[in-house]
Design an enzyme around this catalytic site. Structure first.
Site, PDB file in Angstrom:
ATOM      1  N   GLN A 175       0.854  -1.190   0.000  1.00  0.00           N
ATOM      2  CA  GLN A 175       0.000   0.000   0.000  1.00  0.00           C
ATOM      3  C   GLN A 175       0.890   1.239   0.000  1.00  0.00           C
ATOM      4  O   GLN A 175       1.884   1.299   0.715  1.00  0.00           O
ATOM      5  CB  GLN A 175      -0.846  -0.026   1.263  1.00  0.00           C
ATOM      6  CG  GLN A 175      -1.145   1.317   1.887  1.00  0.00           C
ATOM      7  CD  GLN A 175      -2.407   1.930   1.364  1.00  0.00           C
ATOM      8  OE1 GLN A 175      -3.314   1.210   0.966  1.00  0.00           O
ATOM      9  NE2 GLN A 175      -2.485   3.233   1.358  1.00  0.00           N
ATOM     10  N   THR A 176       0.543   2.250  -0.797  1.00  0.00           N
ATOM     11  CA  THR A 176       1.338   3.465  -0.780  1.00  0.00           C
ATOM     12  C   THR A 176       0.511   4.662  -1.198  1.00  0.00           C
ATOM     13  O   THR A 176      -0.484   4.532  -1.918  1.00  0.00           O
ATOM     14  CB  THR A 176       2.572   3.341  -1.707  1.00  0.00           C
ATOM     15  OG1 THR A 176       3.385   4.513  -1.582  1.00  0.00           O
ATOM     16  CG2 THR A 176       2.157   3.158  -3.161  1.00  0.00           C
ATOM     17  N   ARG A 177       0.926   5.833  -0.707  1.00  0.00           N
ATOM     18  CA  ARG A 177       0.363   7.092  -1.182  1.00  0.00           C
ATOM     19  C   ARG A 177       1.508   8.017  -1.632  1.00  0.00           C
ATOM     20  O   ARG A 177       1.325   9.228  -1.731  1.00  0.00           O
ATOM     21  CB  ARG A 177      -0.484   7.751  -0.096  1.00  0.00           C
ATOM     22  CG  ARG A 177       0.271   8.270   1.116  1.00  0.00           C
ATOM     23  CD  ARG A 177      -0.688   8.993   2.077  1.00  0.00           C
ATOM     24  NE  ARG A 177      -0.011   9.839   3.024  1.00  0.00           N
ATOM     25  CZ  ARG A 177       0.272   9.512   4.268  1.00  0.00           C
ATOM     26  NH1 ARG A 177      -0.042   8.299   4.698  1.00  0.00           N
ATOM     27  NH2 ARG A 177       0.859  10.370   5.074  1.00  0.00           N
ATOM     28  N   ASN A 178       2.672   7.413  -1.884  1.00  0.00           N
ATOM     29  CA  ASN A 178       3.854   8.177  -2.271  1.00  0.00           C
ATOM     30  C   ASN A 178       4.438   7.655  -3.577  1.00  0.00           C
ATOM     31  O   ASN A 178       4.167   6.528  -3.989  1.00  0.00           O
ATOM     32  CB  ASN A 178       4.929   8.080  -1.172  1.00  0.00           C
ATOM     33  CG  ASN A 178       4.605   8.946   0.021  1.00  0.00           C
ATOM     34  OD1 ASN A 178       4.334  10.136  -0.127  1.00  0.00           O
ATOM     35  ND2 ASN A 178       4.595   8.361   1.203  1.00  0.00           N
ATOM     36  N   ASP A 271       5.224   3.760  10.258  1.00  0.00           N
ATOM     37  CA  ASP A 271       4.235   4.840  10.284  1.00  0.00           C
ATOM     38  C   ASP A 271       3.204   4.697   9.168  1.00  0.00           C
ATOM     39  O   ASP A 271       2.884   5.654   8.468  1.00  0.00           O
ATOM     40  CB  ASP A 271       4.937   6.200  10.193  1.00  0.00           C
ATOM     41  CG  ASP A 271       4.054   7.333  10.713  1.00  0.00           C
ATOM     42  OD1 ASP A 271       3.159   7.061  11.533  1.00  0.00           O
ATOM     43  OD2 ASP A 271       4.253   8.494  10.287  1.00  0.00           O
ATOM     44  N   HIS A 272       2.680   3.497   9.029  1.00  0.00           N
ATOM     45  CA  HIS A 272       1.683   3.234   7.989  1.00  0.00           C
ATOM     46  C   HIS A 272       0.454   4.123   8.194  1.00  0.00           C
ATOM     47  O   HIS A 272      -0.121   4.166   9.275  1.00  0.00           O
ATOM     48  CB  HIS A 272       1.273   1.758   8.027  1.00  0.00           C
ATOM     49  CG  HIS A 272       0.359   1.357   6.919  1.00  0.00           C
ATOM     50  ND1 HIS A 272       0.782   0.638   5.824  1.00  0.00           N
ATOM     51  CD2 HIS A 272      -0.970   1.592   6.710  1.00  0.00           C
ATOM     52  CE1 HIS A 272      -0.235   0.441   5.004  1.00  0.00           C
ATOM     53  NE2 HIS A 272      -1.306   1.009   5.530  1.00  0.00           N
TER      54      HIS A 272
END
Length: 368
Positions: A175-178, A271-272
């Site tokens: 999972q990522t937002r970067n 720090d998910h």
């Protein structure tokens, strides 16, 4: 429900304008991404989720999936048994039946979900801006506009079929937002040592100001997978989903969704789903100790941080080299964004050269 029945049901009930987030949640419920949910939470389940991260029947669910209403909207729906929710563009709609409208305590929800009532937390600020009532009910049907990045927006069943076609029995989700950087790439490759396949699954949707845009994230990962990975072991998909920045609770939420997509493991790093300094960096690891593997239905790959060691001149995982903290280099998200904003090239030890170049060419890779 077939297409003819779905068409016939629209127009029967009061209409309620909602945000795209609500229609997104409704689609996830119908498609199975949010299993075991069959609708937005009624009050009993809502309270159980806040108190125990479980539904009233004991099934694990960590975030309150609800529709917020203003006082005026509550009065409008007072006598309704069902509602047609539609976005402001009019290109997505859903029917929610057997509805229940109930009051709630914002402070209790903020503390349970975010661990704080501090208005500097974006999730808390958003919570306190919404209406005074919540609506729950069964989602009967959804009509959606075209999904963003439609070619990559697989449904759970489509993703499971893709895994089967590739012969993968064990799959880790990332999972990522970067945008992709070398430390995340390290964790992805570490996971591939123990599973058959890797699903790189960035979230696309509402994010806070200063986050990378969906286009920048997806474009960066397309470069990474094309140039450095193989389709024999890796697939890129997108998950239309708004970020809550709920830290540990959101880590559980993300793991449950990837279970529903057919993944057997979920990578949880440092720090998910965090924001600022609101959460302990490894709280998202410890929260999974509250559930058995059987309850979750997915294994957790809890990984420590990766840094660049000056003495080793290489990426190092956790405490696996003997050089002290003075040799460790980290590139924070804030520092990376500042370098991109100032049109400075990010060193290749932190990010692939072609991705750094891609970000420098991008007109504006950040959410405004």
């Amino acid at each position: 429900m077939n297409n003819r029945d779905a068409q016939n049901i629209f127009g029967r009930y009061p209409r309620l304008l909602v945000t795209d987030d609500v229609l997104q949640d409704a689609a996830h419920i119908v498609e199975g991404s949010y299993a075991p949910l069959t609708g937005f939470l009624r009050e009993r389940d809502y309270l159980f989720v806040l108190d125990s991260m479980r539904l009233a029947n004991g099934a694990v669910w960590s975030l309150p999936t609800v529709i917020a209403l203003t006082d005026t909207e509550r009065e409008y729906l007072a006598a309704a048994s069902a509602v047609e929710v539609v976005n402001r563009q009019g290109d997505a709609r859903a029917i929610v039946q057997d509805i229940e409208i109930y009051p709630y305590d914002r402070g209790k929800q903020a503390l349970a979900v975010f661990g704080t009532t501090d208005m500097r937390h974006p999730g808390v600020a958003r919570l306190y801006q919404q209406g005074n009532w919540l609506l729950g009910g069964v989602v009967a049907t959804v009509e959606q506009h075209k999904k963003p990045f439609a070619a990559l927006a697989y449904t759970p069943e489509q993703m499971k079929q893709l895994f089967a076609e590739r012969g993968w029995k064990t799959i880790a989700a990332f999972q990522t937002r970067n945008v992709p950087h070398r430390s995340h790439e390290y964790l992805q490759r570490k996971a591939l040592e123990v599973v058959d396949g890797l699903l790189v699954h960035p979230v696309v949707g509402k994010k806070k100001t200063g986050d990378f845009t969906d286009e920048a994230i997806v474009g960066g990962y397309e470069l990474l997978l094309t140039n450095h990975y193989t389709p024999r072991t890796t697939v890129l998909g997108v998950l239309p989903l708004s970020m809550h920045y709920a830290g540990p609770r959101e880590a559980v939420h993300h793991a449950l969704i990837r279970r529903n997509f057919g993944c057997t493991h979920m990578i949880i790093g440092r720090d998910h789903a965090g924001v600022g300094s609101f959460y302990d960096p490894y709280a998202a690891h410890r929260i999974f100790e509250r559930f058995t593997p059987q309850e979750l239905g997915i294994g957790i790959l809890a990984y420590e941080n990766v840094h660049h060691c000056r003495s080793c001149n290489d990426l190092v995982y956790g405490e696996t080299c003997g050089h002290g903290p003075g040799n460790r280099e980290f590139l924070s998200g804030t520092a990376m964004r500042e370098m991109v904003q100032n049109k400075q090239r990010i060193p290749e030890k932190f990010i692939r050269a072609e991705i750094a170049e891609y970000l420098l060419r991008h007109e504006n890779p950040f959410v405004l």
